[in-house]
Design a protein around this motif. Structure first.
Motif, mmCIF file in Angstrom:
data_model
loop_
_atom_site.group_PDB
_atom_site.id
_atom_site.type_symbol
_atom_site.label_atom_id
_atom_site.label_comp_id
_atom_site.label_asym_id
_atom_site.label_seq_id
_atom_site.Cartn_x
_atom_site.Cartn_y
_atom_site.Cartn_z
ATOM 1 N N GLY A 625 0.810 -1.201 0.000
ATOM 2 C CA GLY A 625 0.000 0.000 0.000
ATOM 3 C C GLY A 625 0.844 1.251 0.000
ATOM 4 O O GLY A 625 2.013 1.242 0.414
ATOM 5 N N ILE A 626 0.267 2.338 -0.473
ATOM 6 C CA ILE A 626 0.947 3.624 -0.501
ATOM 7 C C ILE A 626 -0.095 4.720 -0.291
ATOM 8 O O ILE A 626 -1.246 4.584 -0.715
ATOM 9 C CB ILE A 626 1.698 3.830 -1.844
ATOM 10 C CG1 ILE A 626 2.559 5.079 -1.790
ATOM 11 C CG2 ILE A 626 0.731 3.851 -3.015
ATOM 12 C CD1 ILE A 626 3.549 5.197 -2.946
ATOM 13 N N HIS A 627 0.300 5.759 0.445
ATOM 14 C CA HIS A 627 -0.609 6.877 0.631
ATOM 15 C C HIS A 627 0.133 8.181 0.411
ATOM 16 O O HIS A 627 1.338 8.306 0.671
ATOM 17 C CB HIS A 627 -1.258 6.846 2.021
ATOM 18 C CG HIS A 627 -0.282 6.951 3.158
ATOM 19 N ND1 HIS A 627 0.163 8.145 3.659
ATOM 20 C CD2 HIS A 627 0.317 5.990 3.906
ATOM 21 C CE1 HIS A 627 0.993 7.933 4.660
ATOM 22 N NE2 HIS A 627 1.112 6.636 4.830
ATOM 23 N N LYS A 628 -0.608 9.162 -0.071
ATOM 24 C CA LYS A 628 -0.034 10.453 -0.433
ATOM 25 C C LYS A 628 -0.910 11.568 0.124
ATOM 26 O O LYS A 628 -2.130 11.597 -0.117
ATOM 27 C CB LYS A 628 0.061 10.573 -1.962
ATOM 28 C CG LYS A 628 0.267 11.990 -2.493
ATOM 29 C CD LYS A 628 1.638 12.550 -2.172
ATOM 30 C CE LYS A 628 1.831 13.925 -2.820
ATOM 31 N NZ LYS A 628 3.127 14.547 -2.425
ATOM 32 N N ASP A 629 -0.320 12.469 0.915
ATOM 33 C CA ASP A 629 -1.015 13.659 1.384
ATOM 34 C C ASP A 629 -0.799 14.764 0.354
ATOM 35 O O ASP A 629 0.304 15.318 0.233
ATOM 36 C CB ASP A 629 -0.466 14.110 2.738
ATOM 37 C CG ASP A 629 -0.752 13.117 3.853
ATOM 38 O OD1 ASP A 629 -1.716 12.358 3.716
ATOM 39 O OD2 ASP A 629 -0.007 13.117 4.849
ATOM 40 N N PHE A 630 -1.832 15.073 -0.407
ATOM 41 C CA PHE A 630 -1.726 16.134 -1.411
ATOM 42 C C PHE A 630 -1.783 17.508 -0.761
ATOM 43 O O PHE A 630 -1.282 18.483 -1.320
ATOM 44 C CB PHE A 630 -2.838 15.993 -2.446
ATOM 45 C CG PHE A 630 -2.650 14.802 -3.345
ATOM 46 C CD1 PHE A 630 -1.809 14.872 -4.449
ATOM 47 C CD2 PHE A 630 -3.292 13.612 -3.084
ATOM 48 C CE1 PHE A 630 -1.621 13.777 -5.274
ATOM 49 C CE2 PHE A 630 -3.114 12.507 -3.905
ATOM 50 C CZ PHE A 630 -2.275 12.593 -5.000
ATOM 51 N N THR A 635 -5.942 13.260 1.290
ATOM 52 C CA THR A 635 -5.065 12.095 1.268
ATOM 53 C C THR A 635 -5.638 11.043 0.330
ATOM 54 O O THR A 635 -6.840 10.768 0.328
ATOM 55 C CB THR A 635 -4.927 11.486 2.676
ATOM 56 O OG1 THR A 635 -4.339 12.450 3.542
ATOM 57 C CG2 THR A 635 -4.052 10.246 2.647
ATOM 58 N N LEU A 636 -4.757 10.449 -0.477
ATOM 59 C CA LEU A 636 -5.127 9.355 -1.356
ATOM 60 C C LEU A 636 -4.342 8.119 -0.927
ATOM 61 O O LEU A 636 -3.129 8.181 -0.733
ATOM 62 C CB LEU A 636 -4.808 9.693 -2.806
ATOM 63 C CG LEU A 636 -5.183 8.629 -3.859
ATOM 64 C CD1 LEU A 636 -6.690 8.525 -3.984
ATOM 65 C CD2 LEU A 636 -4.544 8.951 -5.208
ATOM 66 N N ALA A 637 -5.045 6.995 -0.760
ATOM 67 C CA ALA A 637 -4.392 5.751 -0.332
ATOM 68 C C ALA A 637 -4.777 4.624 -1.275
ATOM 69 O O ALA A 637 -5.922 4.520 -1.719
ATOM 70 C CB ALA A 637 -4.798 5.403 1.093
ATOM 71 N N VAL A 638 -3.796 3.774 -1.596
ATOM 72 C CA VAL A 638 -4.014 2.611 -2.461
ATOM 73 C C VAL A 638 -3.550 1.369 -1.720
ATOM 74 O O VAL A 638 -2.480 1.355 -1.107
ATOM 75 C CB VAL A 638 -3.235 2.754 -3.784
ATOM 76 C CG1 VAL A 638 -3.390 1.497 -4.638
ATOM 77 C CG2 VAL A 638 -3.697 3.980 -4.552
ATOM 78 N N HIS A 639 -4.371 0.322 -1.753
ATOM 79 C CA HIS A 639 -4.036 -0.946 -1.097
ATOM 80 C C HIS A 639 -4.216 -2.075 -2.105
ATOM 81 O O HIS A 639 -5.205 -2.136 -2.836
ATOM 82 C CB HIS A 639 -4.960 -1.178 0.106
ATOM 83 C CG HIS A 639 -4.821 -2.540 0.710
ATOM 84 N ND1 HIS A 639 -3.891 -2.835 1.674
ATOM 85 C CD2 HIS A 639 -5.501 -3.703 0.491
ATOM 86 C CE1 HIS A 639 -3.995 -4.106 2.021
ATOM 87 N NE2 HIS A 639 -4.964 -4.653 1.317
#
Length: 823
Positions: A625-630, A635-639
């Motif tokens: 998984g990875i998450h990004k605080d724009f 926040t966008l998170a992918v699992h």
């Protein structure tokens, strides 16, 4: 008229236009994290997360990465969830398999409430970090392995009441391998409430649709000169009349007769804080209920006297056909000619052969069939050290879960179907005319359940309503757990040992002697676990772990051992890492060796198709998984997770090469399971927050030995993958929108399922909306309203090939209004 999408857009717009000013704050992965309670300390907003963005809880030190969501007490109070299922269905990737009514049927997977995370039902249920399943349980019988299902063996809504819950952790995938090598789907950890320094309590009263009522009270506080004793006590009662549902086939509302229920709970927790590092916890949980047992939701298309007569006659004595018709096509009873002599054909059971067959189950509900449960749980934990947030403790626990059901119905006045066929043939050895058949059916078979006066008389004539049970089950297990945690430089080490003895009892009333007979199956479990969370840098953790588990053979009190079983054991490993690339981007990666032993009641120990013993389930699970605080608000998170099972078990209709017949048999197979989630969290301003997600999951099965599947199960050219994946929606979209301003809080939850197969569902897609509003009149008094299934959607979350599509229709629109007073 507004369609369902218009409803959603209108409500979203109404919430968004009421926004306020913008103040910088971090976007929340979890709802209502402004402040919340952690043990006896109130945590401020800037301390709710660790350096990786994960929500901190009392047991979060176990976590080693993965996609984690936490439902806090604040959210439970504002949204007024009445059960755990209702609370966690907002979590992306979490789906439920429900039969359409409350209690489910003990021992049958398709008639029980189940949960899956990202399409995997290997989900572990915990209370305060302790597993609550029973290793010897027969809760799921041979049907449990059907179509690859690996049920938890736990009805989530029967674990404890909502008043007793402080937080619910939902961990997707094996990101916390401390909980077991079989938690490939994930973990649901229920953290209980502890009394604080201040004496306080609350009373919650609500009422609503279908005579639904909710009563709850709790009181907590501290005692002693130094306020080191803490106590929390709660009690609740929830009840409902018969559920209503929207019928997909006729677009009309129906009532599920016999689905009323009543459930009670009492909880007590006492804590003694000796100092900052030592603590004693004593916890008791009691929960019991009596739930109606209607089995399946009637198809309103066939819910009329004419069709009822055809369905029950074909199911009880057989189809009626004209001997001059070589096809022997069953004829409708109402169309039979008065002068023609008709013959009796074979019985037609199941919805495929006898459309509307499951409507006959409405007799069960009208007879008052029911299921009951009663749970008594004890948990004593002495924590002798706390270091770097980790706990060292010794725990003793005891569980006693009692379950029973009483399923009563009678289709034929003088007995079962064999007797009915025999009596019909004796009365008409050379066939019968249409008038004779109609009169015989009227005199001898159960009347249409819509005719209440005739039905009441029928029930009286056939022995009355469902009485005391003639059998019950009891699951007992107790054990001891020792955990030692120590920080050594950059290493946080946890070593844990658990010993558990489980028994599953069967108690049956002998018809001949009137005496109760009992037997049980016993199993012992030994587990050892060690993990080392290595803090390589302030932004990088690496956690290797090893686990050893040994399960004893199943010891039967009558025979000594269950046939074909034996001791099983395994070493498993896990390696997880979390890394922050910078202050806005983080990722996790993990690999876990999966091991799940064959369980008593879950599966047969012999492969009846090939006469080979089944092997324990084994495989490897990967999670990423990875998450990004724009921005501080977005926040966008992918699992993503991938599970490869070299030995998985499915219960399927397989061609036996020795007999040439299709037999429903458990087989070892290879299984590849993939799932994908993407979640967007956004805070528009101080008042409006949004969480939107998309989930997709897919299985691929391959036999280790060649098999041919039974054609009656509808598999496309024998391809199991077609059927497995069609038993759930292809895509799941969720939107969770909330608005808060002063004492006003309102939330909308939308679950949109698409890509539903005609094989299992009555519609290709369905949108389910749930809405709530909460208003604080004073700091101690609030009023609220909850509306479930706002648009009265006709939908299902599970499928049963025997009962047909739509037989597990979920409840229609309902509302609850209530008030909560704090004192």
């Amino acid at each position: 008229m507004m369609n369902k999408k218009s409803y959603l857009l209108a409500i979203a717009a109404a919430l968004l236009v009421t926004g306020g000013t913008v103040t910088p704050s971090h976007a929340a992965y979890d709802e209502n994290l402004h402040t919340y309670t952690l043990d006896t300390v109130v945590v401020n907003a800037d301390r709710t997360k660790n350096q990786f963005g994960d929500t901190i809880t009392e047991q979060s030190y176990y976590r080693t990465g993965g996609d984690v969501k936490v439902i806090t007490r604040e959210e439970i109070d504002k949204r007024h969830y009445t059960d755990i299922t209702e609370a966690i269905k907002r979590i992306p990737g979490v789906t439920f398999q429900n039969p359409g009514y409350r209690g489910g049927e003990y021992g049958y997977q398709f008639y029980n409430n189940g949960v899956s995370i990202n399409g995997d039902t290997r989900v572990i249920i915990l209370v305060d970090g302790r597993r609550v399943d029973n290793a010897a349980s027969g809760r799921i019988d041979d049907y449990g392995g059907a179509n690859g299902s690996k049920s938890t063996g736990v009805n989530l809504d029967q674990v404890t009441n909502m008043e007793n819950i402080d937080k619910i952790e939902v961990i997707k995938g094996p990101g916390a391998s401390a909980y077991g090598a079989d938690a490939t789907g994930g973990v649901i950890n229920i953290i209980t409430r502890k009394g604080g320094q201040k004496d306080q309590g609350s009373i919650d009263l609500a009422t609503g649709s279908w005579k639904k009522h909710h009563y709850a009270i709790n009181y907590s506080g501290s005692a002693g000169n130094d306020k080191s004793w803490h106590y929390f006590i709660s009690a609740n009662r929830d009840m409902s009349g018969n559920t209503k549902y929207k019928d997909s086939f006729t677009d009309s509302d129906g009532t599920l007769e016999g689905s009323k229920w009543k459930e009670d709970g009492v909880n007590l927790r006492v804590d003694k804080d000796f100092n900052d590092r030592q603590n004693l916890k004593i916890w008791y949980n009691h929960r019991e209920g009596k739930d109606g047992y209607p089995i399946a939701v009637p198809n309103q298309k066939y819910m009329n006297e004419k069709d009822w007569t055809d369905i029950i006659s074909r199911a009880t004595i057989g189809g009626i056909y004209n001997p001059s018709d070589p096809s022997k096509t069953p004829l409708s009873i109402s169309s039979l000619d008065s002068n023609t002599v008709y013959q009796l054909g074979s019985r037609l059971a199941g919805d495929t052969k006898n459309p509307g067959y499951h409507n006959l189950y409405s007799l069960d509900g009208n007879y008052g069939s029911y299921s009951r449960f009663r749970n008594n749980d004890y948990d004593i934990v002495y924590t002798f050290n706390k270091e770097n947030g980790m706990e060292s403790f010794v725990r003793y626990y005891y569980q006693s879960h009692w379950l029973t059901d009483r399923d009563k119905y009678q289709w034929y006045r003088n007995g079962g179907t064999k007797q009915a066929i025999s009596d019909f043939k004796s009365a008409f050895p050379n066939g019968a005319t249409g008038d004779q058949i109609r009169q015989w059916i009227k005199d001898n078979l159960a009347p249409f359940t819509g005719d209440k006066s005739a039905l009441k008389q029928w029930i009286q004539d056939t022995g009355g309503y469902a009485g005391d049970p003639t059998h019950y089950y009891q699951e007992k297990n107790h054990g001891i757990q020792l955990q030692y945690a120590k920080s050594i430089g950059i290493n946080d080490v946890i070593a844990d040992f658990n010993y558990d003895t489980a028994r599953a009892y069967t108690h049956s009333l002998s018809r001949s002697t009137g005496e109760w007979k009992s037997s049980y199956v016993k199993r012992k479990t030994y587990e050892g676990y060690v993990q080392d969370k290595i803090h390589l840098t302030d932004k990088w953790d690496l956690t290797p772990s090893l686990r050893y588990v040994k399960y004893s053979s199943f010891e039967d009190s009558n025979t000594g051992k269950v046939q074909g079983s034996g001791d099983s054991h395994a070493f498993t490993y896990a390696l997880n890492t979390e890394y922050m690339f910078n202050d806005t981007v983080g990722a996790y990666l993990g690999v876990t060796k999966v091991y799940r032993p064959i369980k008593q009641g879950d599966y047969s120990t012999t492969d009846t198709a090939f006469n080979q013993p089944l092997k324990d389930e084994k495989g490897v699970a990967w999670t990423f998984g990875i998450h990004k605080d724009f921005s501080p608000r977005t926040t966008l998170a992918v699992h993503y997770d991938y599970t490869h099972m070299s030995n998985s078990i499915a219960n399927l209709p397989v061609l036996d090469p020795d007999t040439g017949d299709f037999e429903n048999a458990p087989v070892n197979a290879k299984e590849n399971k993939q799932s994908f989630n993407v979640t967007l969290d956004h805070q528009f301003n101080d008042h409006v927050t949004l969480s939107a997600s998309y989930s997709h999951m897919k299985d691929k099965w391959k036999s280790k030995d060649y098999w041919t599947l039974g054609p009656e199960y509808g598999y496309d050219k024998g391809d199991i993958n077609t059927a497995i994946n069609s038993l759930r929606p292809e895509n799941h979209y969720a939107l969770n929108l909330s608005y808060q301003n002063g004492g006003l809080y309102t939330g909308l939850l939308a679950n949109w399922y698409t890509g539903c197969s005609d094989y299992a569902f009555t519609s290709h897609r369905f949108l389910v909306l749930d809405w709530n509003i909460n208003y604080d009149i004073t700091k101690d008094l609030n009023v609220y309203a909850v509306v479930g299934n706002l648009t009265n959607e006709a939908y299902e979350t599970s499928y049963n090939s025997w009962n047909g599509k739509g037989s597990s229709a979920m409840p229609g629109r309902y509302f609850m209004i209530g008030t909560k007073y704090k004192f």
